[in-house]
Design a protein around this motif. Structure first.
Motif, short mmCIF file in Angstrom:
data_model
loop_
_atom_site.label_atom_id
_atom_site.label_comp_id
_atom_site.label_asym_id
_atom_site.label_seq_id
_atom_site.Cartn_x
_atom_site.Cartn_y
_atom_site.Cartn_z
N SER A 193 0.82 -1.21 0.00
CA SER A 193 0.00 0.00 0.00
C SER A 193 0.86 1.26 0.00
N LEU A 194 2.00 1.24 0.69
CA LEU A 194 2.88 2.41 0.70
C LEU A 194 3.44 2.68 -0.69
N LEU A 195 3.86 1.64 -1.38
CA LEU A 195 4.41 1.82 -2.74
C LEU A 195 3.32 2.28 -3.71
N ASN A 196 2.11 1.78 -3.56
CA ASN A 196 1.02 2.23 -4.42
C ASN A 196 0.71 3.70 -4.18
N GLU A 197 0.69 4.12 -2.90
CA GLU A 197 0.45 5.54 -2.61
C GLU A 197 1.57 6.42 -3.15
N ALA A 198 2.81 5.95 -3.02
CA ALA A 198 3.93 6.72 -3.56
C ALA A 198 3.83 6.85 -5.07
N ARG A 199 3.43 5.76 -5.74
CA ARG A 199 3.28 5.82 -7.20
C ARG A 199 2.21 6.82 -7.62
N GLU A 200 1.07 6.85 -6.91
CA GLU A 200 0.00 7.78 -7.26
C GLU A 200 0.43 9.24 -7.06
N LYS A 201 1.19 9.50 -6.00
CA LYS A 201 1.66 10.86 -5.77
C LYS A 201 2.70 11.26 -6.82
N PHE A 262 11.37 9.57 -14.49
CA PHE A 262 10.63 10.54 -15.30
C PHE A 262 10.63 11.92 -14.62
N VAL A 263 10.46 11.93 -13.29
CA VAL A 263 10.47 13.21 -12.56
C VAL A 263 11.82 13.88 -12.69
N GLU A 264 12.89 13.09 -12.63
CA GLU A 264 14.23 13.66 -12.77
C GLU A 264 14.43 14.25 -14.16
N ARG A 281 7.61 18.24 -0.74
CA ARG A 281 7.87 17.46 0.48
C ARG A 281 7.61 15.98 0.24
N ASN A 282 6.52 15.66 -0.46
CA ASN A 282 6.22 14.26 -0.77
C ASN A 282 7.30 13.63 -1.63
N LEU A 283 7.86 14.41 -2.54
CA LEU A 283 8.91 13.89 -3.42
C LEU A 283 10.14 13.49 -2.60
N LEU A 284 10.52 14.31 -1.65
CA LEU A 284 11.67 13.98 -0.81
C LEU A 284 11.40 12.73 0.03
N VAL A 285 10.19 12.62 0.56
CA VAL A 285 9.85 11.45 1.37
C VAL A 285 9.83 10.19 0.51
N TYR A 290 11.50 4.85 -1.23
CA TYR A 290 11.92 3.94 -2.31
C TYR A 290 13.26 3.29 -1.96
N ARG A 291 14.18 4.07 -1.40
CA ARG A 291 15.48 3.50 -1.03
C ARG A 291 15.31 2.42 0.04
N GLN A 292 14.49 2.69 1.06
CA GLN A 292 14.28 1.71 2.12
C GLN A 292 13.60 0.45 1.60
#
Length: 499
Positions: A193-201, A262-264, A281-285, A290-292
């Motif tokens: 769920s965390l990865l899905n939320e990160a992808r949507e943001k 793509f963002v980069e 702020r969301n991008l930095l988080v 993603y690294r973790q």
């Protein structure tokens, strides 16, 4: 601009009501208004507000602190709080207004600024003032009731900076210590769920970065529809095996990594200045998330330092508590001390810590507050480490629990009796946790920022202490009234029985 206005507390009868009548002196808000040292609070913390003559007049400290107390005591939202204050003259009296006012006192958005300005340090200081005032009153009453002179202080010397022995510090009272977790208002986190939320943001960030080039440049293919189908296929499966879950997490990791690239690329053309503050702020988080997740996926592990469990609140950490209801809780860990039924904050941290390390700090705080060492410390076994035992032995403090070594047969019964008494008294701190979580909101912290969450936790302890002090005041009034009635009834009976 700030103007002092707490020169004198007005009486309930002086509060002007346009529709007639007077305020009842036995109302809870009237009684609470007299339990808080408003003048001292304003003298100490009015410097947090602007004193410049330019701009509008600042909201007084009493209104700010009183509004926070009302909100936590009644469980109102920011909007509901402003409406209830505008409709309730007793609440307006509690906030220090001289007359009833129909218009709202402030905008609901100011509540966030109140929580930031009056942070946990300010609220803990106010809480200590209230507890110290109540303890001084109780000691004064005990001194008046006792006919015998006080016992001499026990051993425990205070040394100066040069090692010279000063007057001995007495031992009075008992200190109860414990810690708990204050869960944050977040959904139970899973890696999928965390990865899905990160992808949507990230997809929303890509849309924002590509907006200036709409119709001029082809938008990157982020495959959001396919990624959504892959997530739902795994999330809706009620019997997902470990192999299938790992495969689904791997897919979402690849989607997130692709979107980050793509963002980069778009940031080189457009720049990140077009993003809102929240998006940046969301991008930095998400980068750290993603690294973790990638590291845990590669090492096939489920643990990593400073693990992010919520993108909106990255400061929240998992707390392994081992409770029956929930083995892991997500929120701040709170260590408190209970003295005579009043709760004081000792430490609050978003990272897990061993509560046994807070004992020495709590005792030193006890000495600063009350000017003496406690006679005994009632705590769990986790507090009985070697360092704490040596510290308590050095200062003549009894730490609850059995002594080291094998006790004699004669001492076993005495140790068991003292252990049962200590366990019964230590239940007070468990009762405080239950009271705070069931009634006052410690069981679910709804604030989203780290600072405001800590402010809400400190407010809960302040409100609990105020309510305890109010209950004692009402009980004293009731007992005094009952005694007066009993004395009058006894005098009437004696008068009737006279010949």
């Amino acid at each position: 601009m700030y103007a002092h206005n707490q020169d004198q507390q007005i009486l309930p009868g002086e509060f002007f009501l346009p529709f007639g009548g007077k305020l009842r002196e036995d109302n809870r808000w009237v009684q609470l208004a007299h339990l808080i040292p408003w003048r001292r609070v304003e003298q100490e913390y009015s410097k947090l507000f602007s004193t410049s003559a330019r701009g509008g007049r600042a909201i007084s400290v009493r209104i700010a602190l009183g509004a926070l107390i009302i909100q936590e005591r009644e469980g109102f939202s920011d909007r509901d709080l402003v409406q209830h204050i505008a409709e309730n003259p007793y609440m307006q009296y509690f906030l220090g207004l001289p007359a009833y006012q129909e218009e709202p006192l402030f905008h609901p958005s100011l509540m966030t600024h109140f929580r930031k300005r009056l942070g946990p340090d300010v609220l803990n200081q106010v809480n200590e003032w209230i507890v110290l005032a109540q303890r001084a009153n109780e000691q004064h009453d005990n001194d008046d009731d006792d006919d015998e002179p006080p016992a001499p202080p026990t051993s425990g010397e205070k040394t100066s900076a040069h090692g010279e022995s000063l007057e001995p510090i007495p031992h009075r009272g008992k200190l109860i210590l414990d810690a708990t977790c204050t869960p944050a208002d977040i959904a139970f986190p899973t890696d999928l769920s965390l990865l899905n939320e990160a992808r949507e943001k990230l997809e929303d960030i890509i849309d924002t970065l590509h907006r200036p080039y709409k119709g001029k440049r082809k938008k990157p293919r982020d495959r959001r529809q396919q990624a959504r189908r892959d997530y739902l296929r795994a999330a809706k499966n009620r019997k997902l095996s470990g192999k299938e879950l790992r495969k689904a997490i791997g897919k979402q990791l690849r989607y997130v990594g692709r979107d980050l690239r793509f963002v980069e690329q778009l940031a080189k053309l457009t720049g990140l200045t077009v993003l809102t503050r929240r998006q940046h702020r969301n991008l930095l988080v998400i980068h750290e998330l993603y690294r973790q997740q990638l590291e845990m996926f590669r090492t096939r592990s489920h643990r990593i330092d400073d693990r992010i469990v919520n993108i909106a609140q990255p400061h929240v950490r998992p707390m392994v508590r081992g409770k029956v209801k929930a083995n892991v809780e997500f929120g701040a860990k709170l260590a408190i001390s209970v003295v005579n039924g009043y709760s004081l904050m000792e430490r609050v941290s978003w990272d897990s810590f061993n509560e046994g390390t807070t004992l020495i700090e709590s005792v030193e705080n006890y000495v600063k507050r009350f000017g003496c060492y406690p006679e005994a410390i009632l705590a769990d076994k986790i507090y009985r480490n070697r360092k704490n035992l040596q510290y308590c032995k050095k200062h003549g403090i009894r730490l609850s629990g059995p002594k080291l070594g094998r006790p004699s047969k004669e001492a076993i019964a005495e140790h068991q009796r003292i252990g049962r008494l200590d366990a019964g008294e230590r239940n007070a701190v468990e009762g405080k946790f239950g009271e705070g979580k069931r009634k006052y909101g410690l069981g679910l912290i709804r604030a989203r920022l780290r600072q405001t969450s800590e402010t809400v936790i400190a407010l809960q302890l302040l409100v609990m202490n105020l309510n305890r002090k109010l209950r004692l005041l009402l009980w004293f009034i009731w007992v005094t009234f009952a005694r007066c009635n009993f004395a009058q009834t006894e005098a009437a009976i004696q008068f009737i029985q006279q010949p």
